[in-house]
Write a protein that holds these residues in place. Sequence first.
Motif, PDB file in Angstrom:
ATOM      1  N   GLU A   1       0.839  -1.185   0.000  1.00 34.21           N
ATOM      2  CA  GLU A   1       0.000   0.000   0.000  1.00 34.21           C
ATOM      3  C   GLU A   1       0.881   1.244   0.000  1.00 34.21           C
ATOM      4  O   GLU A   1       2.059   1.191   0.361  1.00 34.21           O
ATOM      5  CB  GLU A   1      -0.913  -0.004   1.230  1.00 34.21           C
ATOM      6  N   ALA A   2       0.304   2.362  -0.398  1.00 37.30           N
ATOM      7  CA  ALA A   2       1.058   3.611  -0.429  1.00 37.30           C
ATOM      8  C   ALA A   2       1.625   3.922   0.955  1.00 37.30           C
ATOM      9  O   ALA A   2       0.908   3.884   1.955  1.00 37.30           O
ATOM     10  CB  ALA A   2       0.169   4.756  -0.901  1.00 37.30           C
ATOM     11  N   PHE A   3       2.919   4.181   0.988  1.00 39.50           N
ATOM     12  CA  PHE A   3       3.653   4.575   2.198  1.00 39.50           C
ATOM     13  C   PHE A   3       3.641   3.502   3.282  1.00 39.50           C
ATOM     14  O   PHE A   3       3.924   3.797   4.446  1.00 39.50           O
ATOM     15  CB  PHE A   3       3.147   5.919   2.726  1.00 39.50           C
ATOM     16  N   ALA A   4       3.378   2.263   2.906  1.00 42.18           N
ATOM     17  CA  ALA A   4       3.498   1.169   3.871  1.00 42.18           C
ATOM     18  C   ALA A   4       4.912   1.091   4.427  1.00 42.18           C
ATOM     19  O   ALA A   4       5.113   0.748   5.597  1.00 42.18           O
ATOM     20  CB  ALA A   4       3.116  -0.158   3.210  1.00 42.18           C
ATOM     21  N   GLU A   5       5.892   1.472   3.601  1.00 40.21           N
ATOM     22  CA  GLU A   5       7.292   1.390   4.029  1.00 40.21           C
ATOM     23  C   GLU A   5       7.599   2.282   5.232  1.00 40.21           C
ATOM     24  O   GLU A   5       8.581   2.057   5.950  1.00 40.21           O
ATOM     25  CB  GLU A   5       8.237   1.737   2.869  1.00 40.21           C
ATOM     26  N   ASP A   6       6.751   3.276   5.473  1.00 35.77           N
ATOM     27  CA  ASP A   6       6.967   4.152   6.635  1.00 35.77           C
ATOM     28  C   ASP A   6       6.915   3.373   7.952  1.00 35.77           C
ATOM     29  O   ASP A   6       7.512   3.794   8.950  1.00 35.77           O
ATOM     30  CB  ASP A   6       5.902   5.258   6.692  1.00 35.77           C
ATOM     31  N   GLY A   7       6.192   2.260   7.982  1.00 37.91           N
ATOM     32  CA  GLY A   7       6.022   1.505   9.219  1.00 37.91           C
ATOM     33  C   GLY A   7       6.929   0.302   9.354  1.00 37.91           C
ATOM     34  O   GLY A   7       6.860  -0.409  10.354  1.00 37.91           O
ATOM     35  N   TRP A   8       7.781   0.054   8.353  1.00 40.86           N
ATOM     36  CA  TRP A   8       8.652  -1.119   8.411  1.00 40.86           C
ATOM     37  C   TRP A   8       9.898  -0.825   9.237  1.00 40.86           C
ATOM     38  O   TRP A   8      10.440   0.281   9.213  1.00 40.86           O
ATOM     39  CB  TRP A   8       9.085  -1.542   7.006  1.00 40.86           C
ATOM     40  N   LYS A   9      10.389  -1.849   9.951  1.00 41.82           N
ATOM     41  CA  LYS A   9      11.640  -1.731  10.708  1.00 41.82           C
ATOM     42  C   LYS A   9      12.709  -2.696  10.200  1.00 41.82           C
ATOM     43  O   LYS A   9      13.890  -2.356  10.188  1.00 41.82           O
ATOM     44  CB  LYS A   9      11.382  -1.970  12.194  1.00 41.82           C
ATOM     45  N   ARG A  10      12.274  -3.892   9.813  1.00 39.54           N
ATOM     46  CA  ARG A  10      13.202  -4.861   9.240  1.00 39.54           C
ATOM     47  C   ARG A  10      12.485  -5.617   8.137  1.00 39.54           C
ATOM     48  O   ARG A  10      11.320  -5.990   8.299  1.00 39.54           O
ATOM     49  CB  ARG A  10      13.713  -5.859  10.291  1.00 39.54           C
ATOM     50  N   ILE A  11      13.177  -5.826   7.024  1.00 41.43           N
ATOM     51  CA  ILE A  11      12.586  -6.567   5.915  1.00 41.43           C
ATOM     52  C   ILE A  11      13.582  -7.599   5.403  1.00 41.43           C
ATOM     53  O   ILE A  11      14.783  -7.526   5.674  1.00 41.43           O
ATOM     54  CB  ILE A  11      12.153  -5.638   4.759  1.00 41.43           C
ATOM     55  N   ARG A  12      13.060  -8.564   4.659  1.00 43.67           N
ATOM     56  CA  ARG A  12      13.893  -9.566   3.991  1.00 43.67           C
ATOM     57  C   ARG A  12      13.499  -9.597   2.523  1.00 43.67           C
ATOM     58  O   ARG A  12      12.309  -9.672   2.184  1.00 43.67           O
ATOM     59  CB  ARG A  12      13.695 -10.937   4.623  1.00 43.67           C
ATOM     60  N   ILE A  13      14.487  -9.511   1.652  1.00 42.48           N
ATOM     61  CA  ILE A  13      14.264  -9.638   0.211  1.00 42.48           C
ATOM     62  C   ILE A  13      15.077 -10.835  -0.252  1.00 42.48           C
ATOM     63  O   ILE A  13      16.306 -10.831  -0.139  1.00 42.48           O
ATOM     64  CB  ILE A  13      14.679  -8.369  -0.553  1.00 42.48           C
ATOM     65  N   GLY A  14      14.382 -11.860  -0.741  1.00 43.07           N
ATOM     66  CA  GLY A  14      15.074 -13.117  -1.013  1.00 43.07           C
ATOM     67  C   GLY A  14      15.609 -13.675   0.295  1.00 43.07           C
ATOM     68  O   GLY A  14      14.850 -13.946   1.214  1.00 43.07           O
ATOM     69  N   GLN A  15      16.930 -13.778   0.388  1.00 37.21           N
ATOM     70  CA  GLN A  15      17.565 -14.289   1.618  1.00 37.21           C
ATOM     71  C   GLN A  15      18.364 -13.203   2.338  1.00 37.21           C
ATOM     72  O   GLN A  15      19.121 -13.509   3.268  1.00 37.21           O
ATOM     73  CB  GLN A  15      18.496 -15.454   1.268  1.00 37.21           C
ATOM     74  N   THR A  16      18.198 -11.949   1.943  1.00 35.60           N
ATOM     75  CA  THR A  16      18.991 -10.851   2.500  1.00 35.60           C
ATOM     76  C   THR A  16      18.129  -9.974   3.390  1.00 35.60           C
ATOM     77  O   THR A  16      17.037  -9.557   2.990  1.00 35.60           O
ATOM     78  CB  THR A  16      19.604 -10.006   1.367  1.00 35.60           C
ATOM     79  N   ASP A  17      18.626  -9.692   4.592  1.00 29.07           N
ATOM     80  CA  ASP A  17      17.894  -8.872   5.559  1.00 29.07           C
ATOM     81  C   ASP A  17      18.407  -7.430   5.552  1.00 29.07           C
ATOM     82  O   ASP A  17      19.600  -7.179   5.339  1.00 29.07           O
ATOM     83  CB  ASP A  17      18.050  -9.436   6.977  1.00 29.07           C
ATOM     84  N   PHE A  18      17.464  -6.523   5.817  1.00 32.65           N
ATOM     85  CA  PHE A  18      17.790  -5.099   5.838  1.00 32.65           C
ATOM     86  C   PHE A  18      17.106  -4.442   7.025  1.00 32.65           C
ATOM     87  O   PHE A  18      15.976  -4.797   7.377  1.00 32.65           O
ATOM     88  CB  PHE A  18      17.304  -4.401   4.559  1.00 32.65           C
ATOM     89  N   ARG A  19      17.770  -3.469   7.614  1.00 31.77           N
ATOM     90  CA  ARG A  19      17.152  -2.611   8.626  1.00 31.77           C
ATOM     91  C   ARG A  19      16.657  -1.322   7.968  1.00 31.77           C
ATOM     92  O   ARG A  19      17.393  -0.706   7.183  1.00 31.77           O
ATOM     93  CB  ARG A  19      18.169  -2.264   9.719  1.00 31.77           C
ATOM     94  N   VAL A  20      15.443  -0.947   8.283  1.00 31.33           N
ATOM     95  CA  VAL A  20      14.866   0.314   7.796  1.00 31.33           C
ATOM     96  C   VAL A  20      15.131   1.346   8.886  1.00 31.33           C
ATOM     97  O   VAL A  20      14.539   1.302   9.956  1.00 31.33           O
ATOM     98  CB  VAL A  20      13.358   0.163   7.524  1.00 31.33           C
ATOM     99  N   VAL A  21      16.059   2.278   8.626  1.00 28.37           N
ATOM    100  CA  VAL A  21      16.618   3.066   9.725  1.00 28.37           C
ATOM    101  C   VAL A  21      16.129   4.514   9.793  1.00 28.37           C
ATOM    102  O   VAL A  21      16.145   5.121  10.857  1.00 28.37           O
ATOM    103  CB  VAL A  21      18.161   3.064   9.681  1.00 28.37           C
TER     104      VAL A  21
END
Length: 267
Positions: free
Chosen positions: A185-205
């Motif tokens: 959804e639009a601007f859903a990324e505003d509420g993310w803290k940690r995500i995984r794409i494939g097998q790689t993890d990322f912190r949303v800082v």
Amino acid sequence: MHLSALYRYPLKSAIAEPLQGSAVDLLGLQGDRRWMLVDEATGRFLTQRAVGKMSQLGARYTDSGGLTLSAAGMPALSVALPAADQNLRGVTIWKDSLRVPDAGDAAAAWLSEFIGKPTRLVQVPEARARTVEAGYGEPGDRVAFADGFPLLLIGQASLEDLSSRIGRPMEMLRFRPNLVIGGSEAFAEDGWKRIRIGQTDFRVVKPCSRCILTTLDPLTGERSADREPMTTLLTYRKQSDGIMFGQNLVPDGAGHLQVGMAVEILE
């Protein structure tokens, strides 16, 4: 949700390089913003904010870590990766001062002709990378020549929401993301803290504060007469520390990304 587009910017503020896949290291996408232009006299970094014609400067990353420079009316130039500890030049990017390898006189002459003033090309080895913006990273988090963080993520639906408010389509490359996410959804990324794409993890800082650079057409370098999208973003995306659009990410380890990979919200 899935990774719908992937972009690399081998030379800071030059033309984007769309990718189907990329390795990820501690500095972000392999080869992303590892090169930068600086004023020869001051060592101060140069971007489209002050030099709009950089939007017409091509710079493709090579397998050896070098660059191929291109621009209309000029012969292409291959630039080799300089030695990590030789020909060091003092440079400044925002509040950071560091010493990094200079790419040599041939590249400087080519770029000085294109820019119209004495300019040097520099490269940052991983060992000489900067630390991320204070208060947002963890010990050991580093960034090459991106403004503050290794990666920038934007949801496709967020751009579509903005375009609908403006009344005409906005190009994603005005915002120079590395990762574009489809299916959220639009601007859903505003509420993310940690995500995984494939097998790689990322912190949303940290949300990304936007500047006048977004008003430049990514194809022509011309500035929007109505100052869009900043005019509209100001009406609904302004926070105390800026106009926010997109999220800055830090990778948790190395990995590989491919367009189409599933995106999982971990936190």
